[in-house]
Each structure stands twice: as structure tokens, then as C-alpha cells.
Design a protein around this motif. Structure first.
Motif, PDB file in Angstrom:
ATOM      1  N   THR A   9      -5.818  -5.325   0.967  1.00  0.00           N
ATOM      2  CA  THR A   9      -4.388  -5.624   0.896  1.00  0.00           C
ATOM      3  C   THR A   9      -3.951  -5.714  -0.563  1.00  0.00           C
ATOM      4  O   THR A   9      -4.637  -6.324  -1.376  1.00  0.00           O
ATOM      5  CB  THR A   9      -4.116  -6.967   1.604  1.00  0.00           C
ATOM      6  OG1 THR A   9      -4.611  -6.869   2.934  1.00  0.00           O
ATOM      7  CG2 THR A   9      -2.643  -7.279   1.625  1.00  0.00           C
ATOM      8  N   PRO A  40      -3.284   1.534   0.109  1.00  0.00           N
ATOM      9  CA  PRO A  40      -2.432   0.878   1.107  1.00  0.00           C
ATOM     10  C   PRO A  40      -1.003   0.653   0.598  1.00  0.00           C
ATOM     11  O   PRO A  40      -0.032   0.844   1.339  1.00  0.00           O
ATOM     12  CB  PRO A  40      -3.139  -0.455   1.377  1.00  0.00           C
ATOM     13  CG  PRO A  40      -4.548  -0.214   1.025  1.00  0.00           C
ATOM     14  CD  PRO A  40      -4.527   0.795  -0.103  1.00  0.00           C
ATOM     15  N   LEU A  50       2.376   2.808   2.131  1.00  0.00           N
ATOM     16  CA  LEU A  50       3.524   2.053   2.628  1.00  0.00           C
ATOM     17  C   LEU A  50       4.811   2.459   1.903  1.00  0.00           C
ATOM     18  O   LEU A  50       5.813   2.817   2.535  1.00  0.00           O
ATOM     19  CB  LEU A  50       3.287   0.554   2.459  1.00  0.00           C
ATOM     20  CG  LEU A  50       4.492  -0.353   2.752  1.00  0.00           C
ATOM     21  CD1 LEU A  50       4.867  -0.300   4.228  1.00  0.00           C
ATOM     22  CD2 LEU A  50       4.201  -1.772   2.291  1.00  0.00           C
TER      23      LEU A  50
END
Length: 150
Positions: free
Chosen positions: A3, A131, A135
């Protein structure tokens, strides 16, 4: 993949505001009219998206250049050469009207995502980079598609 840290995630999402605003003004005539009166035509519809999209592709060239500084030899030279592509793309491909420019920006952001992946695979970008970029790029492409096709 991990993350993204909070700060890059929040700043990245805030950086989407001009793309989202442009899409919103395309989809909502009242918002577009208010924006035109209050902010001016440059901040309405695809125009804000196109201008800001060119700025962001250029900014991302600088980010990739920074990643290239972590490499050495031929990989560094390749990284530097690849890093200038998004800025050159924005400069050369955003003319010929809003539809063509929007489509070209969509292609530019898709290509940028491929470059992001290459720098990430080479270990030059942070482990959380992909990630975040997937996005942000996904949202940018949706917003640009609204500007082009709506």
C-alpha cells in the motif's frame, strides 16, 4: 505490492481534482455554466483536463528522471532517455482540437503507466509505486474518456 504511504496517496488523489472537475463539468451543464462564469473557460470541461494533463505528463517525466538517477551505466542512459518521453508526448500530441488531444493524452497516460512499470521492475521506483500509479492512472483515464466521449 504494498500500500502506498499516506502522504503520496493523499497528494496523488488531490492531484486528480482538475481531471475530476473537468469530467464533472462535462456531465453537469449547471456546474459547467457556474464554472464558466466564476472561474473562466479555462477551468471547464476538457480544457482544464487537457492543460493539466500536459502539465502532469511533464511532471511525471521529472519523476522518472529522478528514478533514473538511481541507475548506473546503460540502464541509467536508458532511464534518462525514457523519462523525457511523457513531456515530449504532451508537447507534441495535445494540439488538433480537444477530442484528438484528449485521445492523445489517454494514450500518453497509458504509455506512462508502462514506463512506471519498467522503472518499478528495475527497482528504481518504490515498492508501493505501481498500486499508486494504477489507481491514479485509472481515474485519469476515466475522466479523460468522459471529456472525449461524453
Amino acid at each position: 505490492m504494498t500500500t502506498p504511504p499516506r502522504a503520496p496517496l493523499i497528494l496523488g488523489l488531490l492531484g486528480l481534482i482538475p481531471f475530476v472537475w473537468g469530467a464533472a463539468t462535462v456531465l453537469n451543464a449547471d456546474l459547467a455554466e457556474w464554472s464558466m462564469r466564476t472561474l473562466g473557460s479555462r477551468f471547464v470541461g476538457p480544457y482544464v483536463q487537457l492543460f493539466y494533463g500536459a502539465v502532469i505528463l511533464s511532471f511525471m517525466s521529472g519523476v522518472l528522471w529522478g528514478f533514473a538517477t538511481k541507475a548506473e551505466g546503460a540502464q541509467a542512459a536508458t532511464g534518462y532517455a525514457l523519462s523525457v518521453i511523457p513531456a515530449l508526448w504532451a508537447f507534441l500530441m495535445t494540439g488538433n482540437g480537444p477530442v484528438a488531444a484528449g485521445l492523445n493524452l489517454m494514450a500518453g497516460f497509458t504509455g506512462l503507466l508502462l514506463l512506471d512499470f519498467a522503472f518499478w521492475r528495475w527497482g528504481l521506483a518504490p515498492v508501493w509505486w505501481m498500486p499508486l500509479r494504477v489507481l491514479l492512472t485509472g481515474i485519469v483515464l476515466i475522466c479523460l474518456a468522459i471529456g472525449v466521449f461524453a
